[in-house]
Design an enzyme around this catalytic site. Structure first.
Site, mmCIF file in Angstrom:
data_model
loop_
_atom_site.group_PDB
_atom_site.id
_atom_site.type_symbol
_atom_site.label_atom_id
_atom_site.label_comp_id
_atom_site.label_asym_id
_atom_site.label_seq_id
_atom_site.Cartn_x
_atom_site.Cartn_y
_atom_site.Cartn_z
ATOM 1 N N ASN A 10 -16.170 35.494 29.540
ATOM 2 C CA ASN A 10 -16.976 36.513 28.875
ATOM 3 C C ASN A 10 -17.710 37.335 29.932
ATOM 4 O OD1 ASN A 10 -18.607 38.038 27.209
ATOM 5 N ND2 ASN A 10 -19.875 36.324 26.524
ATOM 6 N N LYS A 12 -19.512 39.890 29.460
ATOM 7 C CA LYS A 12 -20.758 40.443 28.914
ATOM 8 C C LYS A 12 -20.877 41.923 29.298
ATOM 9 C CE LYS A 12 -22.714 35.832 28.866
ATOM 10 N NZ LYS A 12 -23.890 34.973 29.031
ATOM 11 N N HIS A 94 -22.070 34.657 19.600
ATOM 12 C CA HIS A 94 -22.692 34.314 20.877
ATOM 13 C C HIS A 94 -24.208 34.378 20.734
ATOM 14 C CE1 HIS A 94 -23.827 34.422 25.106
ATOM 15 N NE2 HIS A 94 -22.623 33.972 25.384
ATOM 16 N N GLU A 96 -26.493 35.494 22.466
ATOM 17 C CA GLU A 96 -27.132 36.778 22.778
ATOM 18 C C GLU A 96 -27.040 37.737 21.598
ATOM 19 O OE1 GLU A 96 -25.932 35.930 27.376
ATOM 20 O OE2 GLU A 96 -24.851 37.480 26.272
ATOM 21 N N GLU A 167 -22.511 26.401 22.998
ATOM 22 C CA GLU A 167 -23.269 27.010 24.091
ATOM 23 C C GLU A 167 -24.763 26.772 23.897
ATOM 24 O OE1 GLU A 167 -20.763 30.356 26.125
ATOM 25 O OE2 GLU A 167 -22.194 31.160 24.707
ATOM 26 N N GLY A 173 -26.812 31.189 31.604
ATOM 27 C CA GLY A 173 -27.331 32.071 32.639
ATOM 28 C C GLY A 173 -28.568 31.560 33.345
ATOM 29 N N SER A 213 -23.538 28.017 31.932
ATOM 30 C CA SER A 213 -23.583 27.881 33.387
ATOM 31 C C SER A 213 -22.450 27.000 33.929
ATOM 32 C CB SER A 213 -24.953 27.341 33.838
ATOM 33 O OG SER A 213 -25.978 28.252 33.499
#
Length: 250
Positions: A10, A12, A94, A96, A167, A173, A213
């Site tokens: 991904n 992003k 996701h 985010e 996730e 991140g 990560s």
């Protein structure tokens, strides 16, 4: 039947024409494990560029899709447009999108149903915040997300083109990674939920990925866990080490 290992990248909101071409060139030249299914998700602006130049054995995913066929939906992208462009996957749910853009479990489920009905495979994401984990609510949060998805799908057959990505939000991140045991426990719990609430076949066949990560340093150990069937990789998918992650089962 053994589940085929799956690695998604991904990107992003990262990349330029030059850097994306470099990633594609590196993947095309690399010796990738033929027993691993690989899908990369560049920003929508570069989907056609990637699909045109990338080895046909590697699939391409959008990072989002809308749950309407077409029309006055500024800024969105449709399932039919992806299919027309030979983009056969999308990432949905996701963290985010769920946290920053406030997509509810219901919205994610609706998009997932629309994508699957239109012939697009879905990397469907779920996960908990650090606050949820510390409060012991990890499985409550993930079960709620799974329940919303199940209620929108017609039945076990609809799960055929779903890949689940666990996730943990606190590990995305941040450089923090769930321990092998933490990741395996949640993956095992997701598979158990699928068995009890969808079907035994769906539980056995659905790939469950770990994301958070993932790097060349930790991927080999994570890949050894019984219920970890691959990875959804963020930042590391922009780097040469992505090839090492794809080959983590070798």
């Amino acid at each position: 039947m053994a589940r085929k290992f799956f690695v998604g990248g991904n990107f992003k909101m990262n990349g330029t024409i030059e850097s994306v071409k470099g990633i594609v060139k590196n993947l095309n030249a690399a010796q990738l494990d033929p027993n691993v299914e690989v899908v990369i998700a560049p920003p929508s602006l570069y989907l056609l560029l990637v699909r045109e130049h990338l080895n046909s054995k590697i699939e391409v995913a959008a990072q989002n899709v809308f749950d309407k066929p077409n029309g006055a939906f500024t800024g969105e992208i449709s399932v039919s447009q992806l299919k027309d462009s030979k983009i056969n996957w999308t990432i949905l749910g996701h963290s985010e999108r769920r946290t920053i853009l406030r997509e509810t479990d219901g919205v994610v489920a609706s998009k997932t149903k629309f994508a699957l009905d239109g012939g697009i495979g879905v990397i469907w994401c779920c996960g908990e915040s650090l606050e949820d984990r510390e409060a012991g609510k990890t499985l409550d949060v993930i079960t709620k997300q799974l329940e919303a998805l199940r209620s929108s799908l017609a039945g076990p057959e609809a799960w055929k083109n779903v890949v689940v990505a666990y996730e943990p939000i606190w590990a995305i991140g941040t450089g923090k990674v769930a321990t092998n045991q933490q990741a395996q426990e949640v993956h095992e719990a997701i598979r158990k939920w699928l068995k009890e609430n969808v079907s035994e076949t769906v539980a056995e066949e659905t790939r469950i990925l770990y994301g958070g990560s993932v790097s060349a340093k930790n991927c080999k150990d994570l890949a050894k866990e019984k219920d970890i069937d691959g990875f959804l990789v963020g930042g590391a998918s922009l780097k040469p080490e992505f090839v090492d992650i794809i080959n983590s089962k070798q």
